[in-house]
Design a protein around this motif. Structure first.
Motif, PDB file in Angstrom:
ATOM      1  N   ASN A   1       2.335  -1.188   8.993  1.00 41.95           N
ATOM      2  CA  ASN A   1       2.107  -0.957   7.561  1.00 41.95           C
ATOM      3  C   ASN A   1       1.768  -2.232   6.799  1.00 41.95           C
ATOM      4  O   ASN A   1       1.757  -2.240   5.563  1.00 41.95           O
ATOM      5  N   ALA A   2       1.469  -3.298   7.513  1.00 40.28           N
ATOM      6  CA  ALA A   2       1.109  -4.567   6.866  1.00 40.28           C
ATOM      7  C   ALA A   2      -0.073  -4.370   5.921  1.00 40.28           C
ATOM      8  O   ALA A   2      -1.053  -3.711   6.254  1.00 40.28           O
ATOM      9  N   GLY A   3       0.048  -4.935   4.718  1.00 36.07           N
ATOM     10  CA  GLY A   3      -1.034  -4.891   3.739  1.00 36.07           C
ATOM     11  C   GLY A   3      -1.147  -3.608   2.956  1.00 36.07           C
ATOM     12  O   GLY A   3      -2.025  -3.486   2.090  1.00 36.07           O
ATOM     13  N   LEU A   4      -0.257  -2.652   3.206  1.00 37.29           N
ATOM     14  CA  LEU A   4      -0.366  -1.344   2.561  1.00 37.29           C
ATOM     15  C   LEU A   4       0.160  -1.386   1.120  1.00 37.29           C
ATOM     16  O   LEU A   4       1.141  -2.070   0.822  1.00 37.29           O
ATOM     17  N   THR A   5      -0.513  -0.671   0.229  1.00 40.18           N
ATOM     18  CA  THR A   5      -0.033  -0.448  -1.139  1.00 40.18           C
ATOM     19  C   THR A   5       0.243   1.034  -1.288  1.00 40.18           C
ATOM     20  O   THR A   5      -0.662   1.857  -1.118  1.00 40.18           O
TER      21      THR A   5
ATOM     22  N   VAL B   1      -0.106 -15.351  -1.615  1.00 41.76           N
ATOM     23  CA  VAL B   1       0.737 -16.045  -0.639  1.00 41.76           C
ATOM     24  C   VAL B   1       0.822 -15.262   0.668  1.00 41.76           C
ATOM     25  O   VAL B   1       0.704 -15.813   1.759  1.00 41.76           O
ATOM     26  N   PHE B   2       1.059 -13.956   0.550  1.00 39.41           N
ATOM     27  CA  PHE B   2       1.170 -13.057   1.702  1.00 39.41           C
ATOM     28  C   PHE B   2       0.046 -12.023   1.614  1.00 39.41           C
ATOM     29  O   PHE B   2       0.221 -10.956   1.043  1.00 39.41           O
ATOM     30  N   PRO B   3      -1.120 -12.289   2.175  1.00 42.96           N
ATOM     31  CA  PRO B   3      -2.220 -11.316   2.100  1.00 42.96           C
ATOM     32  C   PRO B   3      -1.860  -9.944   2.670  1.00 42.96           C
ATOM     33  O   PRO B   3      -2.405  -8.934   2.232  1.00 42.96           O
ATOM     34  N   ASP B   4      -0.917  -9.917   3.631  1.00 39.66           N
ATOM     35  CA  ASP B   4      -0.532  -8.639   4.227  1.00 39.66           C
ATOM     36  C   ASP B   4       0.797  -8.119   3.676  1.00 39.66           C
ATOM     37  O   ASP B   4       1.442  -7.265   4.288  1.00 39.66           O
ATOM     38  N   ALA B   5       1.199  -8.622   2.502  1.00 45.93           N
ATOM     39  CA  ALA B   5       2.409  -8.103   1.866  1.00 45.93           C
ATOM     40  C   ALA B   5       2.247  -6.616   1.575  1.00 45.93           C
ATOM     41  O   ALA B   5       1.159  -6.143   1.257  1.00 45.93           O
ATOM     42  N   ARG B   6       3.337  -5.892   1.679  1.00 44.13           N
ATOM     43  CA  ARG B   6       3.317  -4.473   1.342  1.00 44.13           C
ATOM     44  C   ARG B   6       3.761  -4.317  -0.120  1.00 44.13           C
ATOM     45  O   ARG B   6       4.758  -4.910  -0.531  1.00 44.13           O
ATOM     46  N   LEU B   7       3.045  -3.524  -0.876  1.00 43.88           N
ATOM     47  CA  LEU B   7       3.377  -3.290  -2.280  1.00 43.88           C
ATOM     48  C   LEU B   7       3.821  -1.838  -2.445  1.00 43.88           C
ATOM     49  O   LEU B   7       3.169  -0.926  -1.944  1.00 43.88           O
ATOM     50  N   LEU B   8       4.926  -1.635  -3.159  1.00 36.77           N
ATOM     51  CA  LEU B   8       5.448  -0.292  -3.401  1.00 36.77           C
ATOM     52  C   LEU B   8       5.527  -0.069  -4.901  1.00 36.77           C
ATOM     53  O   LEU B   8       6.201  -0.814  -5.613  1.00 36.77           O
TER      54      LEU B   8
END
Length: 318
Positions: free
Chosen positions: A211-215, A149-156
């Motif tokens: 920081n868009a898309g960062l894991t 849904v959000f290709p540039d979601a940030r994952l933590l």
């Protein structure tokens, strides 16, 4: 830290699960940096104290379930950014999928439809579609549906999170206070505990546009085996107890009983996940990527474990 979206005015940030252990720290940081924080919780009446967080921002409360589209739409109306902290660890696989995966998907979909620009999803170290535990698999599936849904979601992805009200060190310290022995499950499995304030700071910084898309995999400076962690619990709480190794087959038998009790103190799924190290993977983006130098166990944990049985219980239930 400066406000999000440098150069813009006061921003609205929705935090789903903002009344939880990590959420409370994040909400306080957002208020301190001048933002309007809309906290989504299934029991907002129980977390009104967050409204007293110090800073130039303010807190709004809305009753929200990650599985209710209408409630999510109200939460996301007019917000600039979303942080989803909701997650459960339960022996009920259907509930696990409904909240961790379907809830993650629905929250991302409704945020996207609301025009949210910046999205952070809280995952976990060990999230993998090949994880030995259903929880680890559910977190990996959640990452996938959020990024769809959000290709540039940030994952933590944090390791075990510690802090005054944690459910890890307080639990074992309470066991040590009540028992002459301290059980050691999966004694040779390694963990990289991380301070709750560092995890909250990471979530805050991930909202920055660059920081868009960062894991990011969040671990502290200490990498210790479970046996070493239990020895640390005893040292930090000032108690001398026998460390009792629990074979996996016995742990599974105990979990079969304990997972049926309120609170799910130990589940078979947790036992399965204990067979895999819970540490930052080589080559991963880390807290240092975000300019965060994480606190060590020794700097924080002794300050809250060296207390009475009642104090430990209150902290565990906070």
């Amino acid at each position: 830290m400066e406000k999000l979206f440098s150069g813009a005015g006061q921003q609205k940030v929705a935090v789903i699960g903002g009344g939880g252990f990590i959420g409370r720290s994040l909400v306080r940081k957002l208020v301190a940096t001048g933002h309007v924080v809309r906290v989504g919780s299934q029991n907002p009446e129980k977390i009104q104290g967050l409204g007293k967080a110090r800073g130039t921002g303010r807190v709004e409360f809305l009753k929200t379930s990650v599985n209710d589209a209408a409630q999510l739409d109200r939460l996301f109306d007019g917000v600039d950014a979303v942080v989803n902290l909701v997650s459960v660890m339960t022996p009920d696989v259907q509930t696990l999928h409904r909240i961790n995966v379907e809830g993650a998907r629905l929250a991302a979909v409704r945020a996207h439809l609301a025009g949210v620009k910046h999205y952070v999803h809280m995952s976990a170290i060990g999230a993998s579609l090949t994880s030995p535990g259903a929880y680890g698999r559910s977190k990996a599936a959640a990452e996938r549906v959020v990024r769809d849904v959000f290709p540039d979601a940030r994952l933590l992805r944090p390791s075990v999170v510690f802090g005054t009200d944690d459910s890890f060190f307080n639990l074992f310290a309470l066991i040590a206070a009540l028992s002459p022995v301290l059980p050691v499950f999966a004694g040779r499995t390694y963990y990289q505990p991380v301070f709750v304030e560092d995890v909250a700071e990471a979530a805050l910084r991930l909202l920055q546009p660059e920081n868009a898309g960062l894991t990011v995999e969040a671990g502290g400076p200490d990498i210790l085996s479970m046996r070493e962690l239990m020895a640390f619990v005893l040292e930090a709480s000032g108690r001398k107890r026998i460390l009792l190794p629990i074979p996996q087959v016995v742990a599974r038998l105990e979990a079969t009983v304990l997972e049926k009790l309120p609170g799910h103190l130990l589940t078979r799924d947790q036992v399965a996940m204990m067979s895999v190290d819970n540490v930052v993977q080589p080559g991963a983006e880390t807290l240092q990527t975000l300019g965060i130098h994480p606190a060590s166990l020794g700097m924080v944990v002794p300050g809250y474990l060296n207390g009475s049985i009642c104090k430990l219980y209150r902290q565990l239930k906070a």
